[in-house]
Write a protein that holds these residues in place. Structure first.
Motif, PDB file in Angstrom:
ATOM      1  N   PHE A  51       0.827  -1.206   0.000  1.00 55.14           N
ATOM      2  CA  PHE A  51       0.000   0.000   0.000  1.00 55.14           C
ATOM      3  C   PHE A  51       0.862   1.258   0.000  1.00 55.14           C
ATOM      4  O   PHE A  51       0.542   2.237  -0.679  1.00 55.14           O
ATOM      5  CB  PHE A  51      -0.959   0.014   1.198  1.00 55.14           C
ATOM      6  N   ALA A  52       1.968   1.243   0.730  1.00 54.39           N
ATOM      7  CA  ALA A  52       2.856   2.413   0.757  1.00 54.39           C
ATOM      8  C   ALA A  52       3.490   2.646  -0.609  1.00 54.39           C
ATOM      9  O   ALA A  52       3.567   3.789  -1.075  1.00 54.39           O
ATOM     10  CB  ALA A  52       3.936   2.222   1.825  1.00 54.39           C
ATOM     11  N   ILE A  53       3.921   1.576  -1.261  1.00 48.07           N
ATOM     12  CA  ILE A  53       4.514   1.709  -2.595  1.00 48.07           C
ATOM     13  C   ILE A  53       3.488   2.242  -3.590  1.00 48.07           C
ATOM     14  O   ILE A  53       3.776   3.151  -4.375  1.00 48.07           O
ATOM     15  CB  ILE A  53       5.108   0.358  -3.057  1.00 48.07           C
ATOM     16  N   VAL A  54       2.292   1.686  -3.544  1.00 44.38           N
ATOM     17  CA  VAL A  54       1.228   2.152  -4.449  1.00 44.38           C
ATOM     18  C   VAL A  54       0.903   3.619  -4.166  1.00 44.38           C
ATOM     19  O   VAL A  54       0.709   4.410  -5.094  1.00 44.38           O
ATOM     20  CB  VAL A  54      -0.022   1.252  -4.335  1.00 44.38           C
ATOM     21  N   LEU A  55       0.864   3.999  -2.877  1.00 48.82           N
ATOM     22  CA  LEU A  55       0.603   5.392  -2.526  1.00 48.82           C
ATOM     23  C   LEU A  55       1.637   6.310  -3.165  1.00 48.82           C
ATOM     24  O   LEU A  55       1.287   7.322  -3.790  1.00 48.82           O
ATOM     25  CB  LEU A  55       0.606   5.574  -1.007  1.00 48.82           C
ATOM     26  N   PHE A  56       2.909   5.956  -3.043  1.00 48.70           N
ATOM     27  CA  PHE A  56       3.951   6.814  -3.605  1.00 48.70           C
ATOM     28  C   PHE A  56       3.957   6.796  -5.134  1.00 48.70           C
ATOM     29  O   PHE A  56       4.254   7.821  -5.757  1.00 48.70           O
ATOM     30  CB  PHE A  56       5.320   6.456  -3.028  1.00 48.70           C
ATOM     31  N   LEU A  57       3.611   5.668  -5.721  1.00 47.96           N
ATOM     32  CA  LEU A  57       3.508   5.634  -7.187  1.00 47.96           C
ATOM     33  C   LEU A  57       2.391   6.547  -7.680  1.00 47.96           C
ATOM     34  O   LEU A  57       2.586   7.349  -8.604  1.00 47.96           O
ATOM     35  CB  LEU A  57       3.265   4.202  -7.671  1.00 47.96           C
ATOM     36  N   VAL A  58       1.236   6.429  -7.059  1.00 48.15           N
ATOM     37  CA  VAL A  58       0.100   7.267  -7.468  1.00 48.15           C
ATOM     38  C   VAL A  58       0.401   8.734  -7.176  1.00 48.15           C
ATOM     39  O   VAL A  58       0.081   9.618  -7.986  1.00 48.15           O
ATOM     40  CB  VAL A  58      -1.204   6.805  -6.783  1.00 48.15           C
ATOM     41  N   LEU A  59       1.041   9.012  -6.045  1.00 52.53           N
ATOM     42  CA  LEU A  59       1.422  10.390  -5.725  1.00 52.53           C
ATOM     43  C   LEU A  59       2.401  10.941  -6.771  1.00 52.53           C
ATOM     44  O   LEU A  59       2.252  12.079  -7.226  1.00 52.53           O
ATOM     45  CB  LEU A  59       2.042  10.456  -4.331  1.00 52.53           C
TER      46      LEU A  59
END
Length: 116
Positions: A51-59
């Motif tokens: 979830f953290a990786i996806v958050l930073f990718l989307v950000l």
């Protein structure tokens, strides 16, 4: 899982406070519980990191493209990530407390074996 683990820890702490003697079987059962909780902790760690990786990718994509439709997705991921972080924190700390209980149980078994 939170209630199950909290109840188990309360029970074990109560038994230790009551100076209950433990057997090798008790120690092995506790070690099995530690193994289960380590697995649970690992799974939650992986999900939290995902979830953290996806958050930073989307950000990152949002910052580059400035696409407003990504804002709700960022919010949703963040809303899901925060409880995962808290739950992982609980699991991590509780497993470490289980190690201490294991050591105390093993010490008590060792002392009772020396007294015999």
């Amino acid at each position: 899982m939170h209630k199950y683990l909290s109840d188990y820890m309360k029970q074990m702490n109560r038994l230790l406070e009551e100076n209950k003697s433990f057997t090798e079987a008790d120690l092995q059962r506790h070690l099995d519980k530690i193994g289960f909780m380590q697995h649970e902790r690992l799974i939650h760690f992986l999900v939290t990191m995902l979830f953290a990786i996806v958050l930073f990718l989307v950000l990152g994509i949002f910052l580059v493209t400035e696409a407003a439709f990504l804002m709700p997705l960022l919010g949703l991921i963040l809303v899901l990530l925060i409880p995962y972080i808290f739950h992982y924190y609980f699991l991590e700390n509780t497993v470490q407390k289980m190690y201490v209980i294991y050591d105390r149980m093993a010490e008590r078994i060792s002392r009772s074996a020396q007294q015999e």
